[in-house]
Design a protein around this motif. Structure first.
Motif, PDB file in Angstrom:
ATOM      1  N   MET A   1      10.508  14.529  11.817  1.00 32.78           N
ATOM      2  CA  MET A   1       9.834  14.205  10.678  1.00 32.78           C
ATOM      3  C   MET A   1      10.469  14.995   9.642  1.00 32.78           C
ATOM      4  O   MET A   1      10.523  16.341   9.654  1.00 32.78           O
ATOM      5  N   VAL A   2      10.754  14.637   8.340  1.00 32.77           N
ATOM      6  CA  VAL A   2      11.151  15.191   7.427  1.00 32.77           C
ATOM      7  C   VAL A   2      10.049  16.108   6.789  1.00 32.77           C
ATOM      8  O   VAL A   2       9.076  15.601   6.539  1.00 32.77           O
ATOM      9  N   HIS A   3      10.173  17.364   6.436  1.00 35.13           N
ATOM     10  CA  HIS A   3       9.072  18.141   5.882  1.00 35.13           C
ATOM     11  C   HIS A   3       8.878  17.718   4.478  1.00 35.13           C
ATOM     12  O   HIS A   3       9.644  17.538   3.736  1.00 35.13           O
ATOM     13  N   PRO A   4       7.499  17.369   4.130  1.00 34.34           N
ATOM     14  CA  PRO A   4       7.231  16.837   3.222  1.00 34.34           C
ATOM     15  C   PRO A   4       7.341  17.615   1.761  1.00 34.34           C
ATOM     16  O   PRO A   4       7.356  16.920   0.387  1.00 34.34           O
ATOM     17  N   ILE A   5       7.505  18.865   1.905  1.00 32.51           N
ATOM     18  CA  ILE A   5       7.651  19.665   0.693  1.00 32.51           C
ATOM     19  C   ILE A   5       8.941  20.059   0.212  1.00 32.51           C
ATOM     20  O   ILE A   5       9.450  20.055  -0.868  1.00 32.51           O
ATOM     21  N   GLU A   6      10.124  19.948   1.208  1.00 31.85           N
ATOM     22  CA  GLU A   6      11.038  19.934   1.001  1.00 31.85           C
ATOM     23  C   GLU A   6      11.843  19.177   0.307  1.00 31.85           C
ATOM     24  O   GLU A   6      11.497  17.969   0.418  1.00 31.85           O
ATOM     25  N   GLY A   7      12.825  19.423  -0.397  1.00 31.58           N
ATOM     26  CA  GLY A   7      13.769  18.322  -1.226  1.00 31.58           C
ATOM     27  C   GLY A   7      13.004  18.052  -2.433  1.00 31.58           C
ATOM     28  O   GLY A   7      13.460  16.874  -3.103  1.00 31.58           O
ATOM     29  N   ASN A   8      12.052  18.701  -2.970  1.00 31.05           N
ATOM     30  CA  ASN A   8      11.381  18.364  -4.078  1.00 31.05           C
ATOM     31  C   ASN A   8      11.593  19.532  -5.231  1.00 31.05           C
ATOM     32  O   ASN A   8      10.435  19.277  -6.166  1.00 31.05           O
ATOM     33  N   LYS A  10      13.478  19.304  -7.771  1.00 28.97           N
ATOM     34  CA  LYS A  10      13.577  18.755  -9.088  1.00 28.97           C
ATOM     35  C   LYS A  10      12.299  18.251  -9.552  1.00 28.97           C
ATOM     36  O   LYS A  10      11.917  18.433 -10.734  1.00 28.97           O
ATOM     37  N   LEU A  11      11.394  17.743  -8.804  1.00 27.22           N
ATOM     38  CA  LEU A  11       9.957  17.461  -8.931  1.00 27.22           C
ATOM     39  C   LEU A  11       9.146  18.428  -9.513  1.00 27.22           C
ATOM     40  O   LEU A  11       8.332  18.428 -10.358  1.00 27.22           O
ATOM     41  N   GLY A 164       2.499   3.815  -6.657  1.00 22.66           N
ATOM     42  CA  GLY A 164       3.785   3.943  -5.779  1.00 22.66           C
ATOM     43  C   GLY A 164       5.046   3.343  -6.558  1.00 22.66           C
ATOM     44  O   GLY A 164       4.948   2.035  -7.176  1.00 22.66           O
ATOM     45  N   THR A 165       6.407   3.913  -6.459  1.00 22.51           N
ATOM     46  CA  THR A 165       7.241   3.432  -6.858  1.00 22.51           C
ATOM     47  C   THR A 165       8.435   3.356  -5.829  1.00 22.51           C
ATOM     48  O   THR A 165       7.868   3.917  -4.602  1.00 22.51           O
ATOM     49  N   THR A 166       9.403   3.161  -5.843  1.00 19.53           N
ATOM     50  CA  THR A 166      10.451   3.276  -4.819  1.00 19.53           C
ATOM     51  C   THR A 166      10.865   4.766  -4.605  1.00 19.53           C
ATOM     52  O   THR A 166      11.220   5.152  -3.512  1.00 19.53           O
ATOM     53  N   GLU A 167      10.476   5.511  -5.515  1.00 19.04           N
ATOM     54  CA  GLU A 167      11.106   6.991  -5.636  1.00 19.04           C
ATOM     55  C   GLU A 167       9.908   7.885  -5.442  1.00 19.04           C
ATOM     56  O   GLU A 167       8.932   7.773  -6.284  1.00 19.04           O
ATOM     57  N   GLN A 168       9.844   8.793  -4.411  1.00 19.25           N
ATOM     58  CA  GLN A 168       8.774   9.367  -3.709  1.00 19.25           C
ATOM     59  C   GLN A 168       8.127  10.370  -5.011  1.00 19.25           C
ATOM     60  O   GLN A 168       7.176  10.520  -5.374  1.00 19.25           O
ATOM     61  N   ARG A 173       4.510  12.368  -9.344  1.00 15.07           N
ATOM     62  CA  ARG A 173       4.673  12.634 -10.870  1.00 15.07           C
ATOM     63  C   ARG A 173       3.624  11.677 -11.400  1.00 15.07           C
ATOM     64  O   ARG A 173       2.728  12.177 -12.189  1.00 15.07           O
ATOM     65  N   ARG A 174       3.408  10.369 -11.373  1.00 12.03           N
ATOM     66  CA  ARG A 174       2.500   9.541 -11.802  1.00 12.03           C
ATOM     67  C   ARG A 174       1.068   9.881 -11.471  1.00 12.03           C
ATOM     68  O   ARG A 174       0.119   9.738 -12.357  1.00 12.03           O
ATOM     69  N   VAL A 175       0.942   9.939 -10.039  1.00  8.68           N
ATOM     70  CA  VAL A 175      -0.527  10.235  -9.726  1.00  8.68           C
ATOM     71  C   VAL A 175      -0.875  11.714 -10.168  1.00  8.68           C
ATOM     72  O   VAL A 175      -2.030  11.631 -10.627  1.00  8.68           O
TER      73      VAL A 175
END
Ligand SMILES: [Zn+2]
Length: 193
Positions: A1-8, A10-11, A164-168, A173-175
């Motif tokens: 499973m991809v770690h949910p915090i990593e790769g963000n 930019k966000l 939700g959008t196609t981009e996580q 950011r919206r929520v």
């Protein structure tokens, strides 16, 4: 499973920028009590969770203080990075809430933590979304505007799905922007820990 915090990264940088902008906007509005000039008076935060390199983007809660002698009141602007006094950052609270809903749905075997957050905390948040959050005046006013309506029994996953959008990153950011009004005691709503 991809770690949910990593790769963000930019966000997180984007969220910090949004917080800076909201703080500047609040500063320009002046003191709510006396109209005095507001100065920056950030306070330190020590966010928990596996934020890695991104942790430094969450080390300050932007805040303002009235410069007028005899007033000196603090104004803490809205935030897309922190959910009230919770010690985990808002993004983590949301992501873990969504992961928790998925685990409950699939009946997957649980460890002791979810993305670095102890399960007892995850369970407390889960209960909070459906009881504490739904009782806020913010939610009572906003829920009617969300069409189709959000399933309150499935919060917070249902809210994330609704935005939700196609981009996580864009979704979160919206929520977080939607929830920003409930993130400050200056708005007279406490979020608890
Ligand atoms: Zn003042």
């Amino acid at each position: 499973m991809v770690h949910p915090i990593e790769g963000n990264a930019k966000l997180f940088a984007m969220l910090e920028k949004v917080d800076e902008e909201m703080t500047e906007q609040a500063r320009c509005g002046g003191c709510l009590h006396c109209g005095g000039v507001l100065h920056r008076a950030d306070y330190p935060r020590k966010p928990r969770g596996e934020l890695g390199e991104a942790e430094k983007l969450f080390e300050k809660r932007f805040s303002l203080c009235c410069s007028r002698e005899g007033c000196r009141r603090r104004l803490t602007p809205q935030s897309v990075r922190f959910l009230g006094r919770k010690v985990y950052v808002g993004f983590v609270v949301l992501v873990v809430g969504v992961m928790w809903a998925e685990l409950m749905r699939t009946g997957a075997v649980l460890g002791k933590r979810l993305a670095g957050v102890p399960l007892r905390t995850v369970r407390r948040w889960d209960a909070w979304w459906r009881t504490g959050f739904t009782a806020t005046s913010f939610w009572r006013a906003e829920r009617a505007r969300l069409l189709p309506p959000v399933d309150e029994d499935a919060l917070v996953a249902s809210l994330v799905e609704r935005f939700g959008t196609t981009e996580q990153a864009a979704t979160y950011r919206r929520v977080l922007a939607f929830l920003a009004p409930v993130t400050t005691n200056s708005a007279r709503i406490a979020m608890g820990s």
